[in-house]
Write a protein that holds these residues in place. Structure first.
Motif, mmCIF file in Angstrom:
data_model
loop_
_atom_site.group_PDB
_atom_site.id
_atom_site.type_symbol
_atom_site.label_atom_id
_atom_site.label_comp_id
_atom_site.label_asym_id
_atom_site.label_seq_id
_atom_site.Cartn_x
_atom_site.Cartn_y
_atom_site.Cartn_z
ATOM 1 N N THR A 109 0.833 -1.203 0.000
ATOM 2 C CA THR A 109 0.000 0.000 0.000
ATOM 3 C C THR A 109 0.868 1.255 0.000
ATOM 4 O O THR A 109 0.583 2.227 -0.723
ATOM 5 C CB THR A 109 -0.931 0.001 1.227
ATOM 6 O OG1 THR A 109 -1.715 -1.188 1.223
ATOM 7 C CG2 THR A 109 -1.852 1.208 1.191
ATOM 8 N N SER A 110 1.934 1.260 0.796
ATOM 9 C CA SER A 110 2.823 2.425 0.851
ATOM 10 C C SER A 110 3.510 2.660 -0.489
ATOM 11 O O SER A 110 3.648 3.811 -0.929
ATOM 12 C CB SER A 110 3.872 2.223 1.950
ATOM 13 O OG SER A 110 3.253 2.081 3.220
ATOM 14 N N ILE A 112 2.365 1.835 -3.476
ATOM 15 C CA ILE A 112 1.371 2.358 -4.426
ATOM 16 C C ILE A 112 1.121 3.846 -4.182
ATOM 17 O O ILE A 112 1.097 4.665 -5.123
ATOM 18 C CB ILE A 112 0.055 1.557 -4.320
ATOM 19 C CG1 ILE A 112 0.284 0.114 -4.803
ATOM 20 C CG2 ILE A 112 -1.055 2.218 -5.139
ATOM 21 C CD1 ILE A 112 -0.924 -0.781 -4.620
ATOM 22 N N LEU A 113 0.932 4.226 -2.918
ATOM 23 C CA LEU A 113 0.691 5.634 -2.600
ATOM 24 C C LEU A 113 1.907 6.489 -2.937
ATOM 25 O O LEU A 113 1.760 7.627 -3.421
ATOM 26 C CB LEU A 113 0.344 5.776 -1.115
ATOM 27 C CG LEU A 113 -0.990 5.158 -0.676
ATOM 28 C CD1 LEU A 113 -1.169 5.299 0.829
ATOM 29 C CD2 LEU A 113 -2.163 5.820 -1.406
ATOM 30 N N LEU A 114 3.106 5.978 -2.713
ATOM 31 C CA LEU A 114 4.316 6.718 -3.047
ATOM 32 C C LEU A 114 4.435 6.908 -4.553
ATOM 33 O O LEU A 114 4.845 7.979 -5.026
ATOM 34 C CB LEU A 114 5.539 5.981 -2.505
ATOM 35 C CG LEU A 114 6.898 6.652 -2.720
ATOM 36 C CD1 LEU A 114 6.918 8.020 -2.031
ATOM 37 C CD2 LEU A 114 8.021 5.779 -2.206
ATOM 38 N N TRP A 115 4.063 5.872 -5.315
ATOM 39 C CA TRP A 115 4.104 6.003 -6.775
ATOM 40 C C TRP A 115 3.108 7.055 -7.259
ATOM 41 O O TRP A 115 3.420 7.866 -8.140
ATOM 42 C CB TRP A 115 3.783 4.649 -7.418
ATOM 43 C CG TRP A 115 3.812 4.693 -8.920
ATOM 44 C CD1 TRP A 115 4.893 4.572 -9.732
ATOM 45 C CD2 TRP A 115 2.679 4.900 -9.778
ATOM 46 N NE1 TRP A 115 4.534 4.673 -11.040
ATOM 47 C CE2 TRP A 115 3.168 4.880 -11.110
ATOM 48 C CE3 TRP A 115 1.313 5.089 -9.564
ATOM 49 C CZ2 TRP A 115 2.325 5.047 -12.208
ATOM 50 C CZ3 TRP A 115 0.477 5.244 -10.650
ATOM 51 C CH2 TRP A 115 0.986 5.226 -11.958
ATOM 52 N N ILE A 116 1.903 7.077 -6.675
ATOM 53 C CA ILE A 116 0.901 8.091 -7.040
ATOM 54 C C ILE A 116 1.419 9.489 -6.708
ATOM 55 O O ILE A 116 1.270 10.436 -7.505
ATOM 56 C CB ILE A 116 -0.432 7.809 -6.320
ATOM 57 C CG1 ILE A 116 -1.045 6.492 -6.832
ATOM 58 C CG2 ILE A 116 -1.419 8.957 -6.527
ATOM 59 C CD1 ILE A 116 -2.294 6.074 -6.078
ATOM 60 N N LEU A 117 2.037 9.653 -5.541
ATOM 61 C CA LEU A 117 2.574 10.948 -5.142
ATOM 62 C C LEU A 117 3.692 11.384 -6.094
ATOM 63 O O LEU A 117 3.743 12.553 -6.525
ATOM 64 C CB LEU A 117 3.091 10.881 -3.706
ATOM 65 C CG LEU A 117 3.761 12.147 -3.157
ATOM 66 C CD1 LEU A 117 2.759 13.299 -3.130
ATOM 67 C CD2 LEU A 117 4.335 11.892 -1.767
ATOM 68 N N THR A 118 4.575 10.457 -6.446
ATOM 69 C CA THR A 118 5.679 10.778 -7.360
ATOM 70 C C THR A 118 5.150 11.185 -8.732
ATOM 71 O O THR A 118 5.629 12.151 -9.343
ATOM 72 C CB THR A 118 6.617 9.569 -7.487
ATOM 73 O OG1 THR A 118 7.082 9.190 -6.190
ATOM 74 C CG2 THR A 118 7.812 9.900 -8.367
#
Length: 458
Positions: free
Chosen positions: A420-421, A423-429
């Motif tokens: 989950t972390s 995926i969220l980091l990829w979205i933020l990037t």
């Protein structure tokens, strides 16, 4: 003015600490009994608050079972259970009561008895006491399909049902589902016997407690402050040790060490191995690279004159990790010096300077460390070892070294959090990258001048 003695509070604090330790001891489990026949159980003398039933008191309370006309007894054994489970799990999940069948049978049975706190020492020797209390036809099963179960009602029957274990590390919802499944098993078997017109008595209990009551968390913290020491080890006996000269080369411990032959003959070796130590370990061998723990028993149960269990361990150097590792390669069972059964061990490995620990080791698929049958003879045996710990190399001061546990560090919850972390980091990037691609105008309209003309190429 009267001066206070500074040493006076010390005895008071020690006394209070002992009282708290006694009152809040968690080394007890509930025992539920019910019968299809009326008995002479008198709960008034045993149910006052704070009383922990001892082994001697439990034997007295079980006597009505042996004096009934129909002596069919079912013992449901769970790995962990606490009296708080009946209230906390039932109240926390609304209408989903994981003990529905058990509670209904307690209420509808002609006689029943609930013991909220029974000493775990009494439970440890309960099966041995039951076996010696009558000429039972013993049937022990972990196969929870009872459709083919046959009982000869002309003889006393003792049916021992090993319920599915509540694997440590599960969240409370999963534990509730596991308990509910065991409750269904209890309901199916008892209802089947009732439909066949068979009278019986039931004992439902566990080997050890499953939880510490949330209502006593603060008092537990107070107790720890008063005692100013860590809790003592809950084990009531020392591990089995094999020595060569003055040095210990093998240490072995288990809270429950039992075998089942042919699905019916239960052999409990816990007491003979660790308490009375009525076991021959002279055939054990130790070396720098190979260690064999040999446990020989004489007449462990009727029909078996001798039994030997061997734990074969090796120490190897692995270049990938650049260190030595100890591995339990196999477990062998030799009956009467002839019939040999071999099991391959899975995931039972640890750094050579560590010991290995696992809560459940055995032949069941649900155990974290499984013993895999390697031949046809091994298929006839079931093995259950609880709180298993072993060390065959680099033992110092006759004590276990730091334990490498069979539970993986990366649990499903940790993996879920990592994925989950990521995926969220990829979205933020991706979002930051898109924002950085935005451009602003380098020229702007002047209201006092001519209109700005922007060519299409720009």
């Amino acid at each position: 003015m009267r001066q206070l003695n500074p040493a006076a509070p010390a005895p008071l604090l020690c006394t209070l600490a002992v009282l708290l330790r006694t009152a809040l001891s968690v080394d007890h489990v509930p025992v539920l009994l019910w019968s299809t026949q009326r008995s002479q159980w008198n709960p008034d003398a045993t149910l006052h608050e704070g009383h922990i039933v001892s082994a001697q008191e439990l034997t007295v309370l079980l006597q009505p079972i042996f004096t009934q006309n129909s002596r069919n007894l079912i013992l449901f054994l769970q790995d962990t259970l606490s009296v708080d489970d009946f209230t906390y799990l039932s109240e926390s999940y609304g209408n989903k009561n994981p003990f529905q069948n058990v509670q209904e049978m307690l209420q509808s049975s002609p006689s029943s008895l609930v013991l909220p706190a029974v000493d775990c020492e009494a439970i440890r020797y309960l099966l041995s006491f039951l076996q010696t209390s009558g000429d039972w036809k013993l049937t022990h099963t972990t196969n929870l399909n009872f459709s083919q179960l046959e009982l000869d009602t002309s003889k006393p029957n003792l049916l021992v049902v090993q319920l599915q274990p509540l694997v440590s590390g599960l969240n409370e919802i999963s534990i509730q589902e596991a308990i509910a499944e065991n409750d269904k098993i209890i309901g199916r078997l008892t209802m089947d016997l009732q439909e066949r017109g068979i009278h019986f008595s039931v004992i439902y209990t566990a080997a050890k407690p499953s939880r510490i009551s949330r209502r006593t968390d603060v008092v537990w913290e107070l107790r720890r402050q008063l005692m100013a020491t860590e809790d003592e080890d809950s084990s009531s006996y020392a591990p089995l040790n094999m020595t060569t000269g003055n040095e210990t080369c093998i240490l072995f411990y288990a809270s429950n060490f039992s075998l089942t032959a042919n699905g019916s003959v239960l052999i409990d070796l816990t007491n003979a191995t660790f308490v009375t130590q009525n076991v021959d370990i002279s055939s054990s061998e130790c070396s720098d690279v190979n260690t064999t723990l040999s446990l020989k028993y004489t007449n462990p149960v009727n029909g078996i004159s001798s039994l030997e269990i061997r734990f074969l361990m090796t120490k190897k150097f692995y270049t990938v990790s650049a260190r030595y590792w100890s591995t339990l390669d196999s477990v062998e069972i030799v009956q009467d010096g002839e019939k040999s059964a071999k099991f391959n061990a899975s995931v039972i490995t640890a750094p050579a300077e560590y010991s290995f620990h696992c809560q459940l080791v055995g032949t069941d698929d649900l155990y974290p460390a499984k013993l895999i049958p390697n031949d046809d003879e091994a298929e006839k045996w079931d093995v259950l070892i609880s709180s298993f710990q072993i060390q065959g190399f680099n033992i110092e001061n006759n004590q276990f070294s730091y334990a490498s546990d069979c539970t993986s560090f990366f649990t499903p919850g940790i993996w879920m959090g990592l994925v989950t972390s990521i995926i969220l980091l990829w979205i933020l990037t991706y979002g930051i990258h898109m924002i950085m691609q935005l451009t602003t105008n380098s020229r702007f309209d002047d209201p006092k001048g001519p209109a700005l003309s922007v060519p299409q190429t720009e």
